[in-house]
Write an enzyme that holds these catalytic residues in place. Structure first.
Site, PDB file in Angstrom:
ATOM      1  N   CYS A  15       0.928  -1.267   0.010  1.00  0.00           N
ATOM      2  CA  CYS A  15      -0.106  -0.055  -0.046  1.00  0.00           C
ATOM      3  C   CYS A  15       0.695   1.149  -0.122  1.00  0.00           C
ATOM      4  O   CYS A  15       1.818   1.311   0.717  1.00  0.00           O
ATOM      5  CB  CYS A  15      -0.978  -0.146   1.483  1.00  0.00           C
ATOM      6  SG  CYS A  15      -1.796   1.398   1.405  1.00  0.00           S
ATOM      7  N   GLU A  68     -27.453  -9.967  24.801  1.00  0.00           N
ATOM      8  CA  GLU A  68     -26.869  -8.912  24.034  1.00  0.00           C
ATOM      9  C   GLU A  68     -27.315  -7.683  24.536  1.00  0.00           C
ATOM     10  O   GLU A  68     -28.342  -7.173  24.949  1.00  0.00           O
ATOM     11  CB  GLU A  68     -27.216  -9.095  22.411  1.00  0.00           C
ATOM     12  CG  GLU A  68     -26.730  -7.772  21.721  1.00  0.00           C
ATOM     13  CD  GLU A  68     -25.315  -7.222  21.792  1.00  0.00           C
ATOM     14  OE1 GLU A  68     -24.370  -8.038  21.723  1.00  0.00           O
ATOM     15  OE2 GLU A  68     -25.067  -6.155  21.837  1.00  0.00           O
ATOM     16  N   GLN A  70     -19.263  -9.643  11.852  1.00  0.00           N
ATOM     17  CA  GLN A  70     -17.917  -9.850  11.848  1.00  0.00           C
ATOM     18  C   GLN A  70     -17.356  -9.259  10.269  1.00  0.00           C
ATOM     19  O   GLN A  70     -18.063  -9.421   9.241  1.00  0.00           O
ATOM     20  CB  GLN A  70     -17.529 -11.388  11.827  1.00  0.00           C
ATOM     21  CG  GLN A  70     -17.858 -11.995  13.265  1.00  0.00           C
ATOM     22  CD  GLN A  70     -16.593 -11.655  14.103  1.00  0.00           C
ATOM     23  OE1 GLN A  70     -15.739 -11.052  14.001  1.00  0.00           O
ATOM     24  NE2 GLN A  70     -16.861 -12.072  15.843  1.00  0.00           N
ATOM     25  N   TYR A 109     -23.030 -11.941  25.297  1.00  0.00           N
ATOM     26  CA  TYR A 109     -22.446 -11.050  23.940  1.00  0.00           C
ATOM     27  C   TYR A 109     -22.790 -11.478  22.817  1.00  0.00           C
ATOM     28  O   TYR A 109     -21.629 -11.539  22.031  1.00  0.00           O
ATOM     29  CB  TYR A 109     -20.947 -10.876  24.389  1.00  0.00           C
ATOM     30  CG  TYR A 109     -20.374 -10.436  25.712  1.00  0.00           C
ATOM     31  CD1 TYR A 109     -20.300  -9.232  26.152  1.00  0.00           C
ATOM     32  CD2 TYR A 109     -20.090 -11.521  26.593  1.00  0.00           C
ATOM     33  CE1 TYR A 109     -20.181  -8.878  27.435  1.00  0.00           C
ATOM     34  CE2 TYR A 109     -19.709 -11.269  27.979  1.00  0.00           C
ATOM     35  CZ  TYR A 109     -19.497  -9.943  28.425  1.00  0.00           C
ATOM     36  OH  TYR A 109     -19.120  -9.652  29.565  1.00  0.00           O
ATOM     37  N   CYS A 132      -2.692  -0.374   8.767  1.00  0.00           N
ATOM     38  CA  CYS A 132      -1.994  -1.626   8.643  1.00  0.00           C
ATOM     39  C   CYS A 132      -0.724  -1.664   9.214  1.00  0.00           C
ATOM     40  O   CYS A 132       0.137  -1.560   8.398  1.00  0.00           O
ATOM     41  CB  CYS A 132      -1.927  -2.045   7.234  1.00  0.00           C
ATOM     42  SG  CYS A 132      -3.625  -2.310   6.276  1.00  0.00           S
ATOM     43  N   CYS A 184     -11.032 -10.671  21.550  1.00  0.00           N
ATOM     44  CA  CYS A 184     -10.552  -9.825  20.259  1.00  0.00           C
ATOM     45  C   CYS A 184      -9.308  -8.969  21.270  1.00  0.00           C
ATOM     46  O   CYS A 184      -8.589  -8.201  20.814  1.00  0.00           O
ATOM     47  CB  CYS A 184     -11.342  -8.872  19.702  1.00  0.00           C
ATOM     48  SG  CYS A 184     -12.499  -7.832  20.794  1.00  0.00           S
ATOM     49  N   ASP A 218     -18.472 -13.931  24.348  1.00  0.00           N
ATOM     50  CA  ASP A 218     -17.346 -13.123  23.104  1.00  0.00           C
ATOM     51  C   ASP A 218     -17.616 -11.685  23.412  1.00  0.00           C
ATOM     52  O   ASP A 218     -18.091 -10.914  22.645  1.00  0.00           O
ATOM     53  CB  ASP A 218     -18.312 -13.630  21.841  1.00  0.00           C
ATOM     54  CG  ASP A 218     -17.445 -12.937  20.563  1.00  0.00           C
ATOM     55  OD1 ASP A 218     -16.322 -12.225  20.608  1.00  0.00           O
ATOM     56  OD2 ASP A 218     -17.938 -12.950  19.539  1.00  0.00           O
TER      57      ASP A 218
END
Ligand code: SAH
Length: 456
Positions: A72, A337, A287, A316, A81, A412, A385
């Site tokens: 890039c 949720e 996602q 979640y 990135c 995550c 999650d």
């Protein structure tokens, strides 16, 4: 003594959590973005703090064999990135090390339980099915792009190699339309003095269906030349199924407002994960790497070890994507949720897929799950999650009470994951296996799925 604006020849001895190179001078760390472990660089010091400094590469004297020229052209300016200078194998090694480091240092667990990350088999580019690009003005020119690292300066991007090509095209068309009609982007001129109306352009594309959603985010319902915008998009972009104006008048960093006005087509687009069909609205969480999502969810399903007789809690649960995967092999799944809109979508998704063994609740997992337990609902397996901050301690304590046979933890953020695993270990669980899955190639983000088993 390290001094600002001076140049030093430095050996990179470690890689930081965000992929930055770390050099040490008498134990004092210097963080250098874009430098790789094993390299020797000439770096200029840009910031000096009491216990660390930042430097910028001026020259790479010894180049690592793991270095790859970033594809890039915006790589150096854009904050997106941050590890594009590593070849893909090195990116996966880096993520593996990061998880092992957190698990051992924060979680006090053995590194041996961390499997090698599951990377993308196809090219690790162009994977994003959703992009949200800020619209702004720099030196009088309209810009649409990403924020530079640690700033609110927008970098104008014509091409972004990790997003779907359609997003590049929509962004460029939007820019032309704004310039032609001289519409003001939203800026905060001082803290309390907002000006202009256009905030963001968001593009979503169904990976399997090819359906495109374009969302223009503005401060007002009255956007000039909006009909023309709609026509430009419809004429030039294939597969557009929905064009939406999202109204966000608030002086916050939150991208989307609550109000959505459908200018063209449907309120949602559809896509599949595995065999399940999902309705996706501008506000729903879905996602963003559809290929790796299937890898992640299949692993979660495998770790859940379901036979068809189990009661499962899915905390979640977002729009119920993992929930549906779990429902295939369990007696009953309860999804919880926080965001009401996500649960409205989740209920839709149940109907769409003719699933009848799932019940959804809106609220905080740490409040709803203890209530379900009080109501004598016994879970055999619990899936969590959570967002990056990890699970609320109240939820972990409730899990400790209900003592399911297995827990599947999707995370995550390896640091909060490691913290929570330690708590669960102390509540009688053994962390059996941790599987990192590379959901976000070229970036330093790491997703993991973990299997925990009740100690007998
Ligand atoms: N499992 C889903 C979503 C995961 S993202 C999927 O794979 O698509 C994390 C979700 O947790 C978000 O939808 C967020 O709205 C929700 N959330 C955040 N805090 C929460 C809480 N305290 N209780 C329940 N849900 C919460």
């Amino acid at each position: 003594m390290i001094e600002k604006n001076e140049e030093y020849i430095l050996e990179i001895v470690a890689q930081g959590y965000e992929g930055e190179g770390i050099a040490k001078v008498e134990g004092y760390p210097i963080f250098i973005q874009g430098a790789l472990i094993g390299e020797c660089v000439r770096a200029k010091i840009t910031k000096v703090k009491k216990s660390y400094a930042y430097g910028r590469i001026e020259e790479i004297i010894d180049i690592s064999k793991d270095r790859e020229e970033p594809k890039c052209t915006n790589y150096k300016r854009c904050g997106g990135c941050s590890i594009q200078h590593m070849n893909y194998k090195k990116q996966l090694d880096f993520k593996w090390d990061r998880v092992k480091d957190c698990v051992s240092k924060i979680g006090g667990l053995s590194k041996d339980i961390v499997n090698y990350p599951l990377g993308m088999d196809s090219k690790p580019y162009r994977y994003r099915n959703k992009v949200q690009l800020p619209i702004g003005k720099v030196n009088g020119e309209i810009v649409i792009g990403f924020y530079a690292p640690r700033s609110h300066n927008i970098i104008d991007l014509n091409v972004c190699l990790i997003q779907d090509k359609v997003a590049d095209n929509v962004a460029n068309l939007t820019k032309k339309w704004i310039k032609k009609n001289n519409i003001e982007p939203f800026t905060l001129d001082g803290e309390f003095n907002p000006k202009g109306i256009l905030r963001h352009i968001m593009i979503r594309r169904g990976f399997k269906t090819g359906e495109v959603m374009v969302v223009l985010v503005a401060t007002t319902e009255k956007v000039p030349y909006i009909e023309e915008f709609k026509e430009i998009i419809l004429e030039n972009i294939e597969g557009v199924k929905s064009i939406i104006l999202n109204v966000n008048p608030n002086n916050t960093n939150v991208i989307l407002g609550e109000k959505c006005i459908t200018l063209y087509g449907d309120d949602t687009i559809q896509d599949y994960i595995g065999d399940f069909k999902f309705n996706i609205s501008p506000l729903s969480f879905f996602q963003i790497n559809p290929i790796q999502t299937e890898v992640l969810y299949n692993k979660a399903l495998e770790y859940a070890g379901l036979t068809g007789n189990e009661t499962v809690f899915d905390a979640y649960c977002g729009a119920g994507t993992i929930t549906l995967f779990l429902s295939q092999k369990s007696k009953k799944v309860y999804g919880v949720e926080l965001i009401e809109q996500a649960i409205i979508n989740a209920k839709d998704n149940l109907k769409e897929n003719n699933v009848d063994n799932v019940e959804f609740f809106v609220g905080k997992s740490e409040e709803i799950i203890p209530k379900l337990i009080e109501d004598n609902i016994k879970a055999d397996v619990i899936v969590v999650d959570p967002p990056r901050k990890g699970c609320d301690i109240k939820l972990l304590e409730a899990i400790g009470k209900v003592k399911p046979l297995r827990i599947v933890y999707v995370s995550c953020d390896p640091s909060t994951l490691a913290r929570d695993l330690k708590i669960l270990e102390n509540q009688g669980y053994q962390t059996v296996e941790i599987q990192p899955v590379d959901m976000f190639p070229q970036t330093s983000h790491v997703e993991c799925v973990v299997k925990l088993q009740r100690k007998l």
